[in-house]
Structures are given as structure tokens and as C-alpha cells.
Design an enzyme around this catalytic site. Structure first.
Site, PDB file in Angstrom:
ATOM      1  CG  ASP A 126       3.202   3.558   3.876  1.00 57.01           C
ATOM      2  OD1 ASP A 126       2.324   2.934   4.241  1.00 57.01           O
ATOM      3  OD2 ASP A 126       4.243   2.760   3.388  1.00 57.01           O
TER       4      ASP A 126
ATOM      5  CG  ASP B  61      -0.479   0.441   2.304  1.00 60.86           C
ATOM      6  OD1 ASP B  61       0.398  -0.356   2.405  1.00 60.86           O
ATOM      7  OD2 ASP B  61      -0.829   0.847   2.757  1.00 60.86           O
TER       8      ASP B  61
END
Length: 470
Positions: free
Chosen positions: A194, A192
Site C-alpha cells: 500500500d 500487495d
């Protein structure tokens, strides 16, 4: 009772409001009117465009998405709970007031992207990075699965959206971590993305609705008490989709950053110090033990960046890093001698308990403490040539009384992060701390001093159950 208010509530609720509903909801009439006048056809069109651009792999028809949207905007007609009605009104108000500017804009014509020529292929640094990580790879792997490792299938779609979001909102949103390093070195893999931003809650609520309307599945926002201004979005299987830290605008301004392909990333020099600091956290060392190669390419990229940017020579020559330190077990305070560098303080008291630091700052009657929120996870105060700060990670010990070099270096990195955030002197100590990583023997962990235990309740936003707890 005012007839106009009664009529508005009647139209919104789909029935005549009770006396209790009237008096409890009359303060919300303006928001309710905004919701009722909202052009849902245009909104449905935006959702369809978002789906086509970012979630094209997900099988859901336009009619299904339309149904999901219209059902939610009539949800208030199916409950008489004042608490649920307040939650529905709050979430619907956020949606109608902000969605177009936050996520709807991502479907419009994109501004020209100025391609960056900043790319790093850190061949010369890979051996150095590998040797460094081999030296600090001293943790025993536990069987515990961290939440950040349990990821949702939606992450790929959300990442696609986030890449565009970071370009469109680069004044209020910045990224760090693996994706930011991927922009420097495309051989780096990332999960993912950040991010830190100035409107995390609004963004995550809008994203939660977008996912719900496209998939029909519920997603939940969770706020955890032990991370400041942090929220995470999870799917209906409790798997991680994306998380975000919220920061003030003045904190965002203080963060050192560079622009790559219209996306601002946290300056890799700062990220290197953050990485060194995080190695003091024992579960990060466990991550290293699980996959050293993944960390090697990241560290090599960061080292190559500081070599090129700051002209640092990697020869292992250092005299004062990590900075000399001692640990008071009873007070849980580390004392660091910073006198050999050109800092505005000669000594630093590093607290492992945030409440103790807050209490001592109060006793000093000082009001000029600087809080960089989750960027540093601590306030900093300089008083009478002494810095007072808080360290949020575990402390590793190499013997009963000696701080392990990994943690001593992590504390030193924390202090250097302050120097960068305040435009202080840091180049000489930066060279020292980087070179202090080299040519070391592996030292086992004798014991682990636990980090500060935060108390408090989790905050939840659950769209499906109409729950908002702060």
C-alpha cells in the site's frame, strides 16, 4: 499549412495527414517530435534490465519485448481516430519523458541501505490484541468478494519492484499497511504494498507499460469516484495488481513517518488510529471475522510500538474514551464532546455526508479549512472552538439511538489523527483510546448507518484500446 508541421505529422503517422488531422494535431507537434527523437534502443535496454531484475520468472524473450515496444511506438499509424491519436500521443509522451527517472533508475546501482535495528516481537501484546479483536468481532460475514481480495499473479513481481522504488523515491512515496508492519515485524504476512505518493498517475502509467512490454498483455488503470485521488492497476483478467493514492507535496510533508531500511512508512501510531477508525467500516469487520489471526498480529505489533515509543501502560484504565457522542439521524451528524482534552476545540461536529459539510463550511464563510486528502479522508475546520469534519465510514449502532462503541471509538480516532497531523496534543487521549479497547464485553450490532454515497463516473486508462477518460 506549415510544411515543417506537415512533414512531422507525416513521419509520425506514416502517411500524409488530412486537413482535419493537421489542425487537430498541430498543437501536439513538440510532443510528437520528442516521441520521434526518443532513443528506443536505450529504452528497450532499460525494459530488459527491469525484466531481469524484477520479472525474471516471466517467460518472454528479448525479441518479443522488442517487438511489443516497437509495435506500440507505431500504433498511431493504424488509426485515424483523433480521440485515439490524442490518447496515444499523451501516453507515449509520458513514457518518453518520465520512464527513465521513474522506473529506469531502479536498474542502476542502488545507494547504500542503512539497515534499521527497529524490530518488534510483540509477544506480550498478542493476548491483549486477541482479546480486543474477539470483543469487536461482531459482524456477519457476507459472500461478497471485495476487489482488494481478487489479486493478480503479478503482485509478487510488482512487490519486488516496489521495494526498490520505495527506497529510490522515498521523498515522494511512502508506504503503510501490512508491508510497512512487516518491516517492523517480519512475521507479518502481506499481499500487495500500500502506497501514497505525489505522482501516482505517472508511476502507474509507466508500470502499466512495463508490464505490457514484458508480458504482452494489456493492463488497465481505473479511477473510482468514491475514493479521492485513487487509482488501481488491474490485469487483463480484471485482477488487482497495485493501487496508489496521490497526495500533494504539502500533505506528504504533514504525514508522520519513520525511516526503516531507507523506506519511509507512515508512523505506526497513526496507523493504529487509522485501524481503530476503520473498524467502524462494516466490511473491515467482515474481514476480521474471516481471519482474526491475521489482524491479531498486526494489532499486536502496533500496540507494542506505541507501548515502546510513547510509554503507554496497558491497564484498561480510562475515563473519557470513546469521547461522549450523540447522533442526529435526520441530519446525519455526530456531535462529540471533546472538552475534557487539551484540544483547540471543545466540540466536534462529524458529518456523514461530505456535501453537507462543504455547504455548512461555505455558510460559515471560513476559508481556513485543512484538507489532508486521503490521509484522513476529510477536511477539518475549527471555528469558534468547534471542529467540523467528515467521517467516510459506516456507523454502527448498538441501539436505536446509541452509537456502538466501535464507531464512537472510530470517530474519536479520526479526531486524534487530526491532532497528530497538526502537531497538537494527543498523548493522553492516545493512552485513553488504546486502553478503552481492553476488558470489554462483546456488543452486537443493532443497525448500520450507511456511509456517504459518492456519485460520478469511473476514469479509465486503457493502453490497448487507446482510451483515456478522466
Amino acid at each position: 499549412m506549415n510544411n515543417s508541421i506537415t512533414l512531422t505529422l507525416k513521419n509520425y503517422l506514416g502517411r500524409m495527414p488530412t486537413v482535419n488531422e493537421y489542425y487537430m494535431l498541430k498543437s501536439q507537434v513538440r510532443n510528437i517530435q520528442k516521441i520521434m527523437f526518443f532513443n528506443k534502443d536505450i529504452f528497450i535496454s532499460l525494459i530488459k534490465k527491469n525484466k531481469k531484475k524484477f520479472f525474471y520468472e516471466i517467460k518472454s524473450s528479448p525479441s518479443e519485448m522488442r517487438l511489443h515496444i516497437l509495435e506500440y511506438f507505431m500504433k498511431q499509424q493504424k488509426t485515424s481516430s483523433i480521440g485515439k491519436l490524442y490518447a496515444i500521443i499523451e501516453l507515449q509522451t509520458i513514457l518518453v519523458s518520465t520512464y527513465t527517472d521513474v522506473l529506469g533508475v531502479l536498474t542502476t546501482k542502488a545507494p547504500y541501505v542503512f539497515p534499521s535495528n527497529v524490530r518488534y516481537e510483540p509477544r506480550s501484546m498478542k493476548k491483549i490484541a486477541h482479546d480486543i479483536l474477539t470483543t469487536i468481532n461482531v459482524a456477519t460475514v457476507s459472500e461478497k468478494v471485495m476487489g482488494r481480495h481478487n489479486v493478480s499473479e503479478l503482485v509478487t513481481n510488482v512487490n519486488l519492484l516496489m521495494e526498490e522504488y520505495l527506497r529510490r523515491h522515498n521523498k515522494s512515496c511512502i508506504c503503510y499497511g501490512s508491508y510497512s508492519l512487516y518491516l517492523l515485524n517480519p512475521s507479518i504476512e502481506y499481499g500487495d504494498i500500500d502506497i501514497m505518493q505525489t505522482n501516482s498517475r505517472i508511476f502507474l502509467i509507466n508500470l502499466a507499460f512495463l508490464i505490457k512490454f514484458i508480458t504482452g498483455h494489456n493492463v488497465m488503470l481505473l479511477k473510482v469516484p468514491y475514493l479521492k485521488n485513487y487509482m488501481v492497476l488491474r490485469d487483463d483478467e480484471d485482477k488487482h495488481i497495485i493501487d496508489s493514492f496521490n497526495v500533494r507535496q504539502d500533505t506528504m510533508h504533514s504525514i508522520p513517518k519513520i525511516l526503516i531500511d531507507n523506506i519511509y512508512i507512515v508512523d505506526p501510531t497513526f496507523q493504529l488510529l487509522s485501524m481503530i477508525k476503520m473498524f467502524s467500516q462494516v466490511d473491515r469487520l467482515e474481514d476480521l471475522a474471516r481471519n482474526q489471526e491475521k489482524a491479531t498480529i498486526k494489532l499486536a505489533t502496533l500496540l507494542e510500538y506505541v507501548r515502546v515509543k510513547h510509554g503507554i501502560i496497558f491497564n484498561g484504565k480510562v475515563t473519557n474514551m470513546p469521547m461522549p457522542s450523540s447522533f442526529d439521524h435526520e441530519k446525519r451528524i455526530i456531535t462529540v464532546d471533546t472538552s475534557r482534552y487539551n484540544f483547540s476545540f471543545k466540540k466536534c461536529f462529524v458529518y456523514l455526508d461530505e456535501n453537507s459539510l462543504s455547504s455548512d463550511i461555505l455558510n460559515l464563510n471560513a476559508d481556513d479549512a485543512i484538507d489532508f486528502e486521503n490521509v484522513s479522508n476529510s477536511v477539518f475546520l475549527i471555528n469558534d472552538e468547534i471542529m467540523y469534519t467528515y467521517f467516510s465510514n459506516t456507523i454502527l449502532m448498538s441501539s436505536k439511538d446509541e452509537i456502538h462503541e466501535i464507531s464512537a471509538r472510530g470517530v474519536s480516532a479520526h479526531i486524534l489523527m487530526y491532532q497528530i497531523l497538526t502537531d497538537g496534543d494527543y498523548l493522553i487521549p492516545l493512552s485513553d483510546i488504546v486502553n478503552s479497547l481492553m476488558f470489554k464485553e462483546k456488543i452486537p450490532i443493532f443497525s448500520i448507518i450507511p456511509r456517504d454515497k459518492k456519485t460520478g463516473k469511473h476514469g479509465i486508462i486503457n493502453i490497448e484500446k487507446d482510451i483515456i477518460t478522466h
